[in-house]
Structure formats: structure tokens, C-alpha cells
Design an enzyme around this catalytic site. Structure first.
Site, mmCIF file in Angstrom:
data_model
loop_
_atom_site.group_PDB
_atom_site.id
_atom_site.type_symbol
_atom_site.label_atom_id
_atom_site.label_comp_id
_atom_site.label_asym_id
_atom_site.label_seq_id
_atom_site.Cartn_x
_atom_site.Cartn_y
_atom_site.Cartn_z
ATOM 1 N N THR A 121 0.904 -1.145 0.000
ATOM 2 C CA THR A 121 0.000 0.000 0.000
ATOM 3 C C THR A 121 0.941 1.192 0.000
ATOM 4 O OG1 THR A 121 -1.636 -1.187 1.345
ATOM 5 C CG2 THR A 121 -1.797 1.190 1.340
ATOM 6 N N ARG A 157 -13.186 -7.523 -3.465
ATOM 7 C CA ARG A 157 -12.660 -7.337 -2.116
ATOM 8 C C ARG A 157 -12.214 -5.885 -1.920
ATOM 9 N NH1 ARG A 157 -7.324 -5.644 0.080
ATOM 10 N NH2 ARG A 157 -7.184 -6.533 2.163
ATOM 11 N N VAL A 158 -12.578 -5.300 -0.792
ATOM 12 C CA VAL A 158 -12.126 -3.953 -0.446
ATOM 13 C C VAL A 158 -11.411 -4.038 0.896
ATOM 14 C CG1 VAL A 158 -12.830 -1.587 0.099
ATOM 15 C CG2 VAL A 158 -14.034 -2.875 -1.683
ATOM 16 N N GLY A 159 -10.222 -3.440 0.972
ATOM 17 C CA GLY A 159 -9.450 -3.468 2.215
ATOM 18 C C GLY A 159 -9.675 -2.226 3.061
ATOM 19 N N ASP A 160 -8.710 -1.918 3.909
ATOM 20 C CA ASP A 160 -8.852 -0.795 4.845
ATOM 21 C C ASP A 160 -8.560 0.558 4.211
ATOM 22 O OD1 ASP A 160 -6.092 -1.702 4.680
ATOM 23 O OD2 ASP A 160 -5.647 -0.263 6.251
ATOM 24 N N THR A 200 -0.757 0.541 6.425
ATOM 25 C CA THR A 200 -0.415 -0.474 5.436
ATOM 26 C C THR A 200 -0.309 -1.816 6.149
ATOM 27 O OG1 THR A 200 1.348 -1.353 4.024
ATOM 28 C CG2 THR A 200 2.020 0.229 5.702
ATOM 29 N N GLY A 201 -0.918 -2.820 5.565
ATOM 30 C CA GLY A 201 -0.833 -4.122 6.204
ATOM 31 C C GLY A 201 -1.965 -5.008 5.761
ATOM 32 N N GLY A 225 -5.271 -5.666 5.468
ATOM 33 C CA GLY A 225 -6.382 -4.725 5.591
ATOM 34 C C GLY A 225 -7.531 -5.190 6.450
#
Length: 322
Positions: free
Chosen positions: A189, A217-220, A240-241, A243
Site C-alpha cells: 500500500t 474485495r475492499v481493504g482498509d 499499510t498491512g 487490511g
């Protein structure tokens, strides 16, 4: 206000890096050069009296355009061999925010997120609707193939061959080199946080997500309060990581809340999130944060995190490992 602030910008290009044992001197130099170039660009905006928002957008745009990082050109592939990009921005002065998720044709998703914020009607837009708003705002739209690189395609093939499910950013490269890294250690990220001369904070984050992720899929990253947050009263944060973990603990907002309600320093609040709340649910990654006084914190619980900081009038510094 009589306070004068020394403007500062911090950036990250993803927590979890090529492991120290596997990175070549050439690769290491390339990453430092890219981080330095982006820091100089963001620093220049602040030096000229530009806003924190302008600085973080310039920085993240530079990271999106660089194929070394998992955002924009060089984004990872979904399980279907496509790209779905997410980004967010937040203005600490007004708590205005904008975000896009699942876009496939916007050259610089961070600018689309900013366009959503400037439009002012919504905070988070997805897919085709987000792309239409970006197009109406005059942003560059590209063919989806623009985001593809051979290295990322090889990562997807390696991930699918090992049937490992979703793998984080640099694991694919390691699989190709036949030197597997610890799964879950590599996340891609990019992000930036800044404090400007007016004392305002801003944050911006952008990502291509996880290699071999399920489409949709949607992350953080585009979720305000999870991967991105900024509030002039406390701090600006870009995460970052993994999510899913950052979403579950509302990581970015949690850091600010620990400062606001618990009276914690930036350092203590960041440590509580990165070394406490996240590992408690198996979450790996890191974040960058700057508070209202210009203190900067860049913690991570992975082997490395591409990161850097530049204060106005000082030489930018970039780091990969501890």
C-alpha cells in the site's frame, strides 16, 4: 494563531518488504531512490507554502506512478487477472474526506479520491460511478492494461500455482525465487501524511490490494477510520498491512482516539495500535502518523516498511528495515 509550524511530510510504500536476505543492493538502491524522489516532491509543496492536502496528494501520485509499489502502475492482480484499485484522502482541518474503491481505469486513484472529497456530496464511491466522477473532474482515464507489469503477473501465477489463497505484496516474488517468505509479511500500500505551515494535517492512502484477492474485495485503505484518518486536533494517519485486521480495529481512528480521549502521545498511541491491538487479532503491518506538533511516528510489526520523512529545510530520510 501565534504558533509557527515546521512543515513535515512522511510517506510509506508498504509494510513488509523483500526480506533483508533476499533483497539485492540494486533493488535496495532503487527503492531508496524512489522514496527520496517522492519525499522531495512533497517537501517542495510544503516549502512553497502549499497545503498538507496538496503535499500528500503529490506524494501519493508519485508512488502510484512508480511500478515498484503496489498502487496505480504496478498494482497487483486479482484472482481473475484484473486490477481493482482503492484510495482515500482526508483533510484534518475540516474532517472532509473522499475515497474510491474498485476502480479499474483511473490512472491516479488518489486524485479520484480527492475529486470525491471536493465534490462534497459523498465520501466513498465505487467502481463505475467513481470513474465517471473522476472523468467529469478531468482526471486521466487509462486502459486497464496500464496498471499491469510482468513482475506482478509472475506474482499472481506463483500465488495461484502454490494455491496459497491471497498473498501479500512481495510473497509472489519470493515464490518465484524459490525462497518463500513468511506468508502475511508483505503488504503493498502507499501513503502520505503531512503537517503544513498553517498547522493543518492531511492523510492520503492508495493500494492495488492483495495479490490473488477475490474480485470485489475492499481493504482498509479507502475506509475512513480504518486505513486513513486525519484530524487537526490529534494526528494524520495512513496504514499499510493486512487490511482485514486494520478494518476490524478501526486502526487509524483508534490511534487518534487514544490521543484525544486517553491523553496518549503520538508515539504511545501508535505503539498501542501496531504492537497491541493488531497483533492481538493476528494483524501484521504498520502505519505512518504525524501529530499537530509535527512529531512523526513510523511503527511496523513486520520485517520492514518502505518509509521516509522530510521536514522543510532538512534532507529527506528514507528507510526500509529497522
Amino acid at each position: 494563531m501565534s504558533h509557527s509550524f515546521l512543515p513535515v511530510i512522511a510517506i510509506h510504500g508498504g509494510a513488509g518488504t523483500l526480506s533483508r536476505a533476499n533483497i539485492s543492493p540494486e533493488q535496495e538502491l532503487a527503492y531508496h531512490a524512489a522514496l527520496q524522489a517522492v519525499l522531495h516532491a512533497g517537501q517542495a509543496v510544503l516549502e512553497q507554502g502549499g497545503s498538507a492536502m496538496e503535499a500528500v496528494c503529490v506524494a501519493v501520485q508519485g508512488l502510484e506512478d512508480c511500478p515498484l509499489f503496489n498502487a496505480g502502475h504496478g498494482a497487483v492482480f486479482t484472482a481473475d487477472g484484473t486490477h481493482e484499485l482503492d484510495a482515500a484522502v482526508m483533510d484534518g482541518a475540516t474532517l472532509a474526506a473522499g475515497a474510491v474503491a474498485g476502480v479499474t481505469r483511473v490512472r491516479n486513484p488518489v486524485l479520484a479520491a480527492r475529486a470525491v472529497m471536493q465534490d462534497g456530496q459523498h465520501v466513498l464511491m465505487i467502481g463505475d460511478g467513481a470513474e465517471r466522477l473522476a472523468g467529469a473532474a478531468g482526471l486521466d482515464l487509462v486502459e486497464p492494461g496500464y496498471f499491469s507489469t510482468e513482475a506482478r503477473r509472475a506474482q499472481l501465477q506463483a500465488a495461484q500455482a502454490s494455491a496459497a489463497g491471497a498473498v501479500l505484496d512481495h510473497d509472489g516474488a519470493a515464490a518465484l525465487a524459490d525462497r518463500p517468505l513468511h506468508e502475511g509479511r508483505k503488504m503493498g500500500t502507499v501513503g502520505a501524511v503531512a503537517l503544513d505551515a498553517q498547522g493543518h494535517l492531511a492523510a492520503a492512502t492508495s493500494t492495488g490490494g492483495l495479490t490473488n484477492k477475490r474480485p470485489g474485495r475492499v481493504g482498509d485503505t479507502p475506509l475512513i477510520g480504518a486505513g486513513t484518518y486525519a484530524d487537526d486536533r490529534t494526528a494524520a494517519v495512513s496504514c499499510t498491512g493486512h487490511g482485514e485486521s486494520f478494518i476490524r480495529v478501526a486502526a487509524a481512528h483508534d490511534l487518534c482516539a487514544r490521543m484525544a480521549y486517553g491523553g496518549l502521545s503520538l508515539q504511545a498511541a501508535a505503539a498501542a495500535v501496531v504492537h497491541g491491538a493488531l497483533p492481538a487479532i493476528g494483524g501484521s503491518g504498520g502505519l505512518i502518523a504525524v501529530d499537530r506538533y509535527g512529531n512523526v511516528c513510523l511503527p511496523f510489526n513486520t520485517e520492514g516498511m518502505y518509509r521516509g520523512v522530510a521536514r522543510v529545510g532538512q534532507a529527506p530520510e528514507s528507510f526500509i528495515y529497522r
